[in-house]
Scaffold this active site. Structure first.
Site, PDB file in Angstrom:
ATOM      1  N   GLY A 131       9.074  -0.615   8.487  1.00 50.49           N
ATOM      2  CA  GLY A 131       9.217   0.073   7.202  1.00 50.49           C
ATOM      3  C   GLY A 131      10.434   0.972   7.175  1.00 50.49           C
ATOM      4  N   TYR A 162      -6.686   0.038   0.801  1.00 49.26           N
ATOM      5  CA  TYR A 162      -5.774   1.056   1.346  1.00 49.26           C
ATOM      6  C   TYR A 162      -6.530   2.009   2.285  1.00 49.26           C
ATOM      7  CZ  TYR A 162      -2.128   4.575   1.668  1.00 49.26           C
ATOM      8  OH  TYR A 162      -1.170   5.438   2.163  1.00 49.26           O
TER       9      TYR A 162
HETATM   10  P1  NAD Z   1       7.884   3.295   0.943  1.00 44.24           P
HETATM   11  O1  NAD Z   1       7.407   2.334  -0.095  1.00 44.24           O
HETATM   12  O2  NAD Z   1       8.977   4.219   0.606  1.00 44.24           O
HETATM   13  O3  NAD Z   1       8.283   2.492   2.267  1.00 44.24           O
HETATM   14  C1  NAD Z   1       7.454   1.461   2.769  1.00 44.24           C
HETATM   15  C2  NAD Z   1       8.312   0.470   3.535  1.00 44.24           C
HETATM   16  O4  NAD Z   1       7.454  -0.600   3.975  1.00 44.24           O
HETATM   17  C3  NAD Z   1       9.427  -0.149   2.674  1.00 44.24           C
HETATM   18  O5  NAD Z   1      10.658  -0.094   3.338  1.00 44.24           O
HETATM   19  C4  NAD Z   1       8.944  -1.573   2.485  1.00 44.24           C
HETATM   20  O6  NAD Z   1       9.993  -2.522   2.294  1.00 44.24           O
HETATM   21  C5  NAD Z   1       8.154  -1.818   3.768  1.00 44.24           C
HETATM   22  N1  NAD Z   1       7.255  -2.963   3.587  1.00 44.24           N
HETATM   23  C6  NAD Z   1       6.389  -3.166   2.564  1.00 44.24           C
HETATM   24  N2  NAD Z   1       5.829  -4.388   2.668  1.00 44.24           N
HETATM   25  C7  NAD Z   1       6.352  -4.955   3.781  1.00 44.24           C
HETATM   26  C8  NAD Z   1       6.153  -6.213   4.403  1.00 44.24           C
HETATM   27  N3  NAD Z   1       5.345  -7.151   3.883  1.00 44.24           N
HETATM   28  N4  NAD Z   1       6.830  -6.476   5.529  1.00 44.24           N
HETATM   29  C9  NAD Z   1       7.707  -5.562   6.057  1.00 44.24           C
HETATM   30  N5  NAD Z   1       7.922  -4.359   5.505  1.00 44.24           N
HETATM   31  C10 NAD Z   1       7.255  -4.047   4.370  1.00 44.24           C
HETATM   32  O7  NAD Z   1       6.591   4.097   1.388  1.00 44.24           O
HETATM   33  P2  NAD Z   1       6.417   5.456   2.230  1.00 44.24           P
HETATM   34  O8  NAD Z   1       5.883   6.458   1.303  1.00 44.24           O
HETATM   35  O9  NAD Z   1       7.588   5.737   3.066  1.00 44.24           O
HETATM   36  O10 NAD Z   1       5.198   5.020   3.162  1.00 44.24           O
HETATM   37  C11 NAD Z   1       5.331   4.840   4.568  1.00 44.24           C
HETATM   38  C12 NAD Z   1       3.928   4.886   5.164  1.00 44.24           C
HETATM   39  O11 NAD Z   1       3.368   6.168   4.934  1.00 44.24           O
HETATM   40  C13 NAD Z   1       2.964   3.869   4.557  1.00 44.24           C
HETATM   41  O12 NAD Z   1       2.191   3.299   5.578  1.00 44.24           O
HETATM   42  C14 NAD Z   1       2.100   4.719   3.648  1.00 44.24           C
HETATM   43  O13 NAD Z   1       0.810   4.170   3.469  1.00 44.24           O
HETATM   44  C15 NAD Z   1       2.067   6.030   4.390  1.00 44.24           C
HETATM   45  N6  NAD Z   1       1.772   7.198   3.562  1.00 44.24           N
HETATM   46  C16 NAD Z   1       2.632   7.583   2.569  1.00 44.24           C
HETATM   47  C17 NAD Z   1       2.300   8.691   1.787  1.00 44.24           C
HETATM   48  C18 NAD Z   1       3.205   9.188   0.673  1.00 44.24           C
HETATM   49  O14 NAD Z   1       2.803  10.087  -0.091  1.00 44.24           O
HETATM   50  N7  NAD Z   1       4.426   8.674   0.541  1.00 44.24           N
HETATM   51  C19 NAD Z   1       1.108   9.382   2.021  1.00 44.24           C
HETATM   52  C20 NAD Z   1       0.275   8.955   3.054  1.00 44.24           C
HETATM   53  C21 NAD Z   1       0.614   7.869   3.819  1.00 44.24           C
END
Ligand code: NAD
Length: 257
Positions: free
Chosen positions: A7, A155
């Protein structure tokens, strides 16, 4: 040091990349776009290609940080479980051998502070996840009439199952000298949160959520915790889940510890 980050193209993963590169690491990003290794972690073939891509580089891998994830606006809901749970655990296990050759090796999985907000223990979906039954898990959520509820279940269940994955591996991984921990972020300023704030299903609930610290997290703050968990000062932290959510989970579940 060499660090594999899933990611890495966006949000928290991009912040982890930036932090580790700043600290002098070689970062191998895995993402569906804009990464050293382009792979779709929702499929078994994509995961195998990602693991093979890491091994082909011939580097010693010291750290693995799993950030790739999809949110509740994803359809079909089973894609959420495939990326967030199966994609993460398959890569984690697929890189275990490589990590054992690393220097002070460790892995950090990104969970979520929402992972205990539904009562999922004993549910068929949780059982399917914990038995690593990807097909069975997909059938359960994709057949639900309410797609948003199904996506929320996918999720939250995936993140809770990742927490269990950390704890279940603590014995074997610890004895092998590889530290493994999870972090549970709250609302963090990333493209994912932006999408959640634009989705009518989630917009109001997330916007009105009480955040004791009164603000969203910056992705760099999450990356700072990951760096700490990969560093010498956390050398005795293993098998743990650390919340980094400005106090949100404590207000939602004040009695859950
Ligand atoms: P984001 O959408 O900015 O980044 C997610 C990344 O995952 C992207 O680069 C995307 O291309 C990649 N991805 C998605 N599907 C994919 C696939 N099939 N194969 C390979 N890569 C893939 O999201 P974020 O907010 O940076 O989230 C990162 C992590 O943090 C996630 O696991 C999310 O559940 C967790 N999270 C985020 C938050 C928040 O508020 N942003 C809160 C709690 C947990």
């Amino acid at each position: 040091m060499s660090t594999v980050v899933t990611g890495s193209a966006s949000g928290i993963g991009a912040a982890v990349r930036k932090r580790f590169e700043h600290d002098g690491d070689t970062v191998i990003g895995i993402d569906i776009r804009d990464a050293e290794i382009i792979a779709d972690l929702s499929t078994r073939e994509g995961r195998e290609a990602a693991i093979a891509g890491v091994k082909r580089r011939g580097l010693t891998i010291d750290r693995f940080v799993a950030c790739a994830g999809l949110a509740t606006d994803t359809r079909p809901p089973s894609l959420i479980a495939s990326v967030n749970y199966f994609g993460t655990v398959d890569l984690l296990d697929g890189l275990f051998e490589e990590l054992q050759q690393g220097s002070s090796p460790c892995a950090v999985l990104v969970l979520s502070n929402s992972m205990q907000w539904l009562q999922l223990d004993g549910s068929p979906f949780m059982q399917a996840l914990l038995q690593h039954d990807e097909h069975g898990a997909a059938e359960i959520v994709d057949q639900m009439p309410d797609a948003f509820f199904a996506a929320s279940l996918a999720y939250v269940g995936s993140k809770l199952a990742l927490g269990r994955a950390v704890r279940k591996r603590a014995s074997v991984w610890g004895k092998a000298g590889v530290r493994l921990n999870g972090i549970a972020p709250g609302n963090t300023k990333t493209p994912m949160l932006q999408r959640i704030l634009e989705d009518p299903n989630t917009r109001d609930g997330v916007a009105n959520m009480e955040i004791p610290l009164g603000r969203l997290a910056d992705p760099a703050e999450i990356a700072g915790l990951v760096a700490f968990l990969c560093g010498a000062e956390s050398s005795y932290i293993h098998g743990s889940i650390i919340y980094i959510d400005g106090g949100i989970d404590a207000t939602v579940c004040p009695d859950s510890i």
